[in-house]
Design a protein around this motif. Structure first.
Motif, PDB file in Angstrom:
ATOM      1  N   UNK A  78      -9.599  56.009  35.381  1.00 30.45           N
ATOM      2  CA  UNK A  78      -8.581  55.223  34.719  1.00 30.45           C
ATOM      3  C   UNK A  78     -10.015  53.981  35.446  1.00 30.45           C
ATOM      4  N   UNK A  79     -10.501  53.095  35.538  1.00 31.14           N
ATOM      5  CA  UNK A  79     -10.935  52.415  36.339  1.00 31.14           C
ATOM      6  C   UNK A  79     -12.033  52.634  37.617  1.00 31.14           C
ATOM      7  N   UNK A  80     -12.655  53.610  36.918  1.00 31.02           N
ATOM      8  CA  UNK A  80     -13.203  54.536  37.615  1.00 31.02           C
ATOM      9  C   UNK A  80     -12.583  54.986  38.661  1.00 31.02           C
ATOM     10  N   UNK A  81     -11.341  55.621  38.358  1.00 34.73           N
ATOM     11  CA  UNK A  81     -10.542  56.546  39.416  1.00 34.73           C
ATOM     12  C   UNK A  81     -10.212  57.567  38.610  1.00 34.73           C
ATOM     13  N   UNK A  82     -10.159  58.784  39.019  1.00 37.77           N
ATOM     14  CA  UNK A  82      -9.701  59.961  38.526  1.00 37.77           C
ATOM     15  C   UNK A  82      -8.396  59.867  38.400  1.00 37.77           C
ATOM     16  N   UNK A  83      -7.636  60.102  37.383  1.00 31.04           N
ATOM     17  CA  UNK A  83      -6.489  60.592  37.128  1.00 31.04           C
ATOM     18  C   UNK A  83      -5.255  61.371  36.302  1.00 31.04           C
ATOM     19  N   UNK A  84      -4.995  62.447  36.719  1.00 29.42           N
ATOM     20  CA  UNK A  84      -4.511  63.089  36.264  1.00 29.42           C
ATOM     21  C   UNK A  84      -2.930  63.943  35.965  1.00 29.42           C
TER      22      UNK A  84
END
Length: 192
Positions: free
Chosen positions: A25-31
């Motif tokens: 998400x927008x270059x950031x890994x979110x889990x």
């Protein structure tokens, strides 16, 4: 209490984040999204989400934590462009040897989330809350002056905390909310 709980689930959160399985998400890994004991796992594929569920199941055993699998549900978000849909049927996910069910709508932290990525349900929920709050004000403060009533209405009925999250709402639903707002103000202030 929240501080102790944060220490309690820290290992679980670290294990999920360290897995590097998640959505970009927008270059950031979110889990994982976590607020107190409410947690949301995000994954771009069925296998990825099942891997995350296996990780939290393993860590939960280590920290002696259990899950309420009756309240744990899964939601599938299809792409907006229908031609990008890869599959419509997925095997059920398992957590702590229990199968999890799929739902089209879920209420998370007071906000209604649906798998069509529409916010109409949340706007309609807020509309019902507006009428409820107005009825409470009418019962308790019907004899106050108009100035006091307007101040009460502003402070008690205009608390749209999650309005910034509304992104995709039908124009007709917004018109219902505006109409309800005007109607509630007129009812409370006894304007004809």
């Amino acid at each position: 209490m929240p501080y102790l709980f944060k220490l309690y689930v820290r290992d679980l959160l670290k294990a999920v984040v360290a897995s590097n399985i998640g959505c970009n998400i927008a270059g950031c890994m979110v889990n994982i999204l976590a607020y107190a004991d409410d947690m949301v796992l995000l994954a771009p594929s069925w296998k990825g989400l099942q891997d995350l569920l296996n990780i939290i199941d393993k860590v939960a055993v280590e920290i002696d934590m259990s899950f309420n699998t009756k309240k744990t549900v899964c939601m599938l978000f299809n792409p907006i462009e229908r031609y990008k849909i890869v599959c419509n049927n997925f095997p059920q996910f398992c957590l702590a040897s229990h199968r999890l069910s799929f739902v089209p709508v879920f209420k998370y932290l007071g906000h209604i989330v649906d798998n069509e990525m529409q916010d109409d349900g949340d706007v309609l929920r807020e509309l019902k809350c507006l009428f409820t709050r107005t009825n409470i004000l009418i019962r308790r403060f019907s004899r106050c002056s108009v100035d006091v009533k307007i101040r009460l209405f502003r402070s008690y009925c205009i608390c749209f905390f999650d309005i910034a999250l509304w992104n995709r709402v039908k124009q007709s639903v917004i018109k219902k909310l505006v109409s309800a707002y005007v109607k509630c103000l007129k009812m409370f202030c006894q304007f004809s």
